[in-house]
Motif scaffolding. Structure first.
Motif, PDB file in Angstrom:
ATOM      1  N   ALA A 235       0.838  -1.203   0.000  1.00  0.00           N
ATOM      2  CA  ALA A 235       0.000   0.000   0.000  1.00  0.00           C
ATOM      3  C   ALA A 235       0.874   1.254   0.000  1.00  0.00           C
ATOM      4  CB  ALA A 235      -0.928  -0.011   1.210  1.00  0.00           C
ATOM      5  N   ALA A 236       1.918   1.256   0.838  1.00  0.00           N
ATOM      6  CA  ALA A 236       2.828   2.402   0.866  1.00  0.00           C
ATOM      7  C   ALA A 236       3.579   2.521  -0.461  1.00  0.00           C
ATOM      8  CB  ALA A 236       3.822   2.253   2.020  1.00  0.00           C
ATOM      9  N   TRP A 237       3.924   1.388  -1.039  1.00  0.00           N
ATOM     10  CA  TRP A 237       4.687   1.419  -2.291  1.00  0.00           C
ATOM     11  C   TRP A 237       3.898   2.097  -3.413  1.00  0.00           C
ATOM     12  CZ3 TRP A 237       9.514   1.286  -3.536  1.00  0.00           C
ATOM     13  CH2 TRP A 237       9.817   1.324  -4.906  1.00  0.00           C
ATOM     14  N   GLU A 238       2.617   1.852  -3.490  1.00  0.00           N
ATOM     15  CA  GLU A 238       1.799   2.489  -4.540  1.00  0.00           C
ATOM     16  C   GLU A 238       1.936   4.008  -4.459  1.00  0.00           C
ATOM     17  OE1 GLU A 238      -2.236   1.365  -5.123  1.00  0.00           O
ATOM     18  OE2 GLU A 238      -1.822  -0.770  -4.899  1.00  0.00           O
ATOM     19  N   GLN A 239       1.900   4.525  -3.244  1.00  0.00           N
ATOM     20  CA  GLN A 239       2.045   5.968  -3.049  1.00  0.00           C
ATOM     21  C   GLN A 239       3.447   6.432  -3.452  1.00  0.00           C
ATOM     22  OE1 GLN A 239       0.928   7.188   0.913  1.00  0.00           O
ATOM     23  NE2 GLN A 239       1.569   9.308   0.599  1.00  0.00           N
ATOM     24  N   ALA A 240       4.472   5.661  -3.048  1.00  0.00           N
ATOM     25  CA  ALA A 240       5.854   6.019  -3.367  1.00  0.00           C
ATOM     26  C   ALA A 240       6.089   5.989  -4.876  1.00  0.00           C
ATOM     27  CB  ALA A 240       6.816   5.064  -2.659  1.00  0.00           C
ATOM     28  N   GLU A 241       5.568   4.967  -5.535  1.00  0.00           N
ATOM     29  CA  GLU A 241       5.815   4.845  -6.969  1.00  0.00           C
ATOM     30  C   GLU A 241       5.145   5.971  -7.757  1.00  0.00           C
ATOM     31  OE1 GLU A 241       5.163   1.738 -10.667  1.00  0.00           O
ATOM     32  OE2 GLU A 241       5.132   0.947  -8.619  1.00  0.00           O
ATOM     33  N   ALA A 242       3.922   6.315  -7.392  1.00  0.00           N
ATOM     34  CA  ALA A 242       3.238   7.415  -8.086  1.00  0.00           C
ATOM     35  C   ALA A 242       4.013   8.724  -7.906  1.00  0.00           C
ATOM     36  CB  ALA A 242       1.822   7.553  -7.551  1.00  0.00           C
ATOM     37  N   PHE A 243       4.516   8.937  -6.701  1.00  0.00           N
ATOM     38  CA  PHE A 243       5.321  10.126  -6.407  1.00  0.00           C
ATOM     39  C   PHE A 243       6.582  10.145  -7.266  1.00  0.00           C
ATOM     40  CE2 PHE A 243       9.067  11.467  -3.900  1.00  0.00           C
ATOM     41  CZ  PHE A 243       8.792  12.818  -3.746  1.00  0.00           C
ATOM     42  N   LEU A 244       7.308   9.021  -7.327  1.00  0.00           N
ATOM     43  CA  LEU A 244       8.554   8.953  -8.085  1.00  0.00           C
ATOM     44  C   LEU A 244       8.308   9.108  -9.577  1.00  0.00           C
ATOM     45  CD1 LEU A 244      10.081   5.954  -6.126  1.00  0.00           C
ATOM     46  CD2 LEU A 244      11.059   8.264  -6.186  1.00  0.00           C
ATOM     47  N   ASP A 245       7.250   8.492 -10.061  1.00  0.00           N
ATOM     48  CA  ASP A 245       6.939   8.557 -11.487  1.00  0.00           C
ATOM     49  C   ASP A 245       6.715  10.005 -11.925  1.00  0.00           C
ATOM     50  OD1 ASP A 245       6.736   7.013 -13.804  1.00  0.00           O
ATOM     51  OD2 ASP A 245       4.558   6.965 -13.712  1.00  0.00           O
ATOM     52  N   ALA A 246       6.036  10.770 -11.081  1.00  0.00           N
ATOM     53  CA  ALA A 246       5.748  12.168 -11.410  1.00  0.00           C
ATOM     54  C   ALA A 246       7.018  13.019 -11.435  1.00  0.00           C
ATOM     55  CB  ALA A 246       4.758  12.743 -10.404  1.00  0.00           C
ATOM     56  N   GLN A 247       8.061  12.579 -10.711  1.00  0.00           N
ATOM     57  CA  GLN A 247       9.301  13.361 -10.630  1.00  0.00           C
ATOM     58  C   GLN A 247      10.229  13.117 -11.822  1.00  0.00           C
ATOM     59  OE1 GLN A 247       9.909  15.603  -8.214  1.00  0.00           O
ATOM     60  NE2 GLN A 247       8.045  15.164  -7.072  1.00  0.00           N
ATOM     61  N   ARG A 248      10.031  12.037 -12.571  1.00  0.00           N
ATOM     62  CA  ARG A 248      10.809  11.721 -13.772  1.00  0.00           C
ATOM     63  C   ARG A 248      12.325  11.793 -13.515  1.00  0.00           C
ATOM     64  NH1 ARG A 248       7.735  11.734 -18.360  1.00  0.00           N
ATOM     65  NH2 ARG A 248       9.568  12.211 -19.648  1.00  0.00           N
ATOM     66  N   PRO A 249      12.837  10.948 -12.629  1.00  0.00           N
ATOM     67  CA  PRO A 249      14.275  11.009 -12.316  1.00  0.00           C
ATOM     68  C   PRO A 249      15.136  10.520 -13.483  1.00  0.00           C
ATOM     69  CG  PRO A 249      13.282   9.086 -11.296  1.00  0.00           C
ATOM     70  CD  PRO A 249      12.146   9.899 -11.860  1.00  0.00           C
ATOM     71  N   GLN A 250      16.368  10.997 -13.502  1.00  0.00           N
ATOM     72  CA  GLN A 250      17.316  10.609 -14.555  1.00  0.00           C
ATOM     73  C   GLN A 250      18.207   9.435 -14.145  1.00  0.00           C
ATOM     74  OE1 GLN A 250      18.507  14.832 -14.529  1.00  0.00           O
ATOM     75  NE2 GLN A 250      18.579  14.659 -16.760  1.00  0.00           N
ATOM     76  N   VAL A 251      18.319   9.192 -12.859  1.00  0.00           N
ATOM     77  CA  VAL A 251      19.031   8.035 -12.317  1.00  0.00           C
ATOM     78  C   VAL A 251      18.274   7.601 -11.072  1.00  0.00           C
ATOM     79  CG1 VAL A 251      21.191   7.131 -11.359  1.00  0.00           C
ATOM     80  CG2 VAL A 251      21.282   8.868 -13.152  1.00  0.00           C
ATOM     81  N   VAL A 252      18.196   6.279 -10.838  1.00  0.00           N
ATOM     82  CA  VAL A 252      17.490   5.749  -9.670  1.00  0.00           C
ATOM     83  C   VAL A 252      18.479   4.996  -8.785  1.00  0.00           C
ATOM     84  CG1 VAL A 252      15.671   4.196  -8.859  1.00  0.00           C
ATOM     85  CG2 VAL A 252      15.329   5.531 -10.961  1.00  0.00           C
ATOM     86  N   LEU A 253      18.490   5.344  -7.494  1.00  0.00           N
ATOM     87  CA  LEU A 253      19.277   4.636  -6.489  1.00  0.00           C
ATOM     88  C   LEU A 253      18.308   3.947  -5.530  1.00  0.00           C
ATOM     89  CD1 LEU A 253      21.854   7.468  -5.573  1.00  0.00           C
ATOM     90  CD2 LEU A 253      21.936   5.852  -7.490  1.00  0.00           C
TER      91      LEU A 253
END
Length: 328
Positions: A235-253
């Motif tokens: 449940a927490a991951w769904e929120q985290a993933e939507a947040f990250l997707d909107a930020q469009r990062p260039q590298v993921v750690l």
């Protein structure tokens, strides 16, 4: 029956050497030097050891370490390392002979993983003894001497012109050594799912901590109560993933500490390795969408050796098999 090979071949670099294993504290300390062998044993058991590109690290230079840490703090670590006694923080992180070189090797491994991924030699990389997310710019903390992820972030920006880095942390402990140094930096996106700081070291990472000033809204802390299980994580991951997707990062750690799995001796979360596999799979897809596939995993915490092996080998397995076209 013979299983067909995947239609694609992903090069995944994994960092392993006796020098990297030396980052650990003896005399029954939870973060012992046997953690790397526990991970590698799980890799061998699953047949993953022959599918990855095994890379040896190097020691980072002082100049590299000081991209994140203050020269005064680096001096202190070097001095206590020569003396081989004392503590680098308030009592969790003891000095021992050679700790400076061992901690420098962790940073060097993470920088080499970054370099390899940025050069396109490996699409993904994993540093099992890495993700030392409690070290601040000016001090150690929570078994962490040098903050390798902090050095990587500063290097990505200074040397590669990366403008948006996503740091994702699923260790049971809040990554305070990344959050606070970058709290007012809008270019470092942080999503951190952890055990509620009111019940666990370092006591930080409340949901209201979302960044300061121009960085307000670029940080997401998702604290979970003790004994939260996979259902709570997903449940927490769904929120985290939507947040990250909107930020469009260039590298993921990805800091994928295994101390969030049920049975860890110093934490209370009750996830299974399926949580780590899910995070890795979804982040691989996200990296394909936004970051040219560039993702680096870091082992982080984890003090039950069986859990550590299971969780980290799950991440590597996903790194090997997640499709390079962004499918999940």
């Amino acid at each position: 029956m013979h299983q067909p090979e995947p239609a694609f071949e992903i090069d995944v670099a994994v960092y392993r050497s006796p020098a990297l294993a030396r980052y650990g504290f003896g005399a029954g300390h939870p973060f012992g030097p046997d953690r790397l062998d526990a991970f590698w044993g799980a890799m061998v058991d699953r047949g993953l050891d022959t599918r990855v590109t095994v890379c040896a690290p190097r020691e980072a230079t002082r100049e590299e370490i000081e991209r994140f840490h203050t020269p005064e703090y680096v001096d202190r670590v070097e001095l206590l390392s020569m003396h081989g006694a004392g503590f680098l923080d308030e009592g969790d992180t003891p000095a021992y002979p050679g700790v400076f070189e061992a901690a420098s090797t962790v940073v060097g491994a993470s920088l080499e993983a970054m370099k390899r991924v940025m050069a396109g030699q490996s699409r993904r990389a994993f540093v099992p003894i890495g993700g030392l997310h409690h070290a601040m710019r000016h001090k150690a903390g929570g078994f962490c001497v040098f903050n390798d992820c902090g050095v990587v972030i500063e290097t990505l920006r200074a040397q590669y012109g990366i403008e948006r880095v996503a740091y994702v942390d699923i260790d049971a402990h809040h990554g305070d050594g990344l959050y606070y140094p970058f709290e007012d930096d809008p270019h470092v996106v942080i999503a951190d799912i952890h055990q509620d700081g009111r019940t666990l070291y370092p006591g930080t990472g409340a949901a209201g901590e979302t960044g300061r000033g121009a960085a307000k809204g670029t940080k997401l802390n998702l604290p979970l109560l003790p004994f939260a299980d996979d259902q709570a994580f997903f449940a927490a991951w769904e929120q985290a993933e939507a947040f990250l997707d909107a930020q469009r990062p260039q590298v993921v750690l990805l800091q994928c500490g295994a101390d969030s799995i049920a049975g860890d001796p110093i934490t209370n979360l009750q996830w299974s390795p399926a949580a780590h596999a899910h995070a890795a799979r979804r982040l691989c897809a996200l990296a394909e969408r936004h970051a040219g596939g560039r993702i680096i995993g870091f082992g982080g915490g984890g003090y039950n050796r069986r859990n550590l092996g299971r969780a980290w080998s799950e991440v590597v397995s996903v790194f090997l098999d997640a499709p390079p076209d962004g499918g999940a």
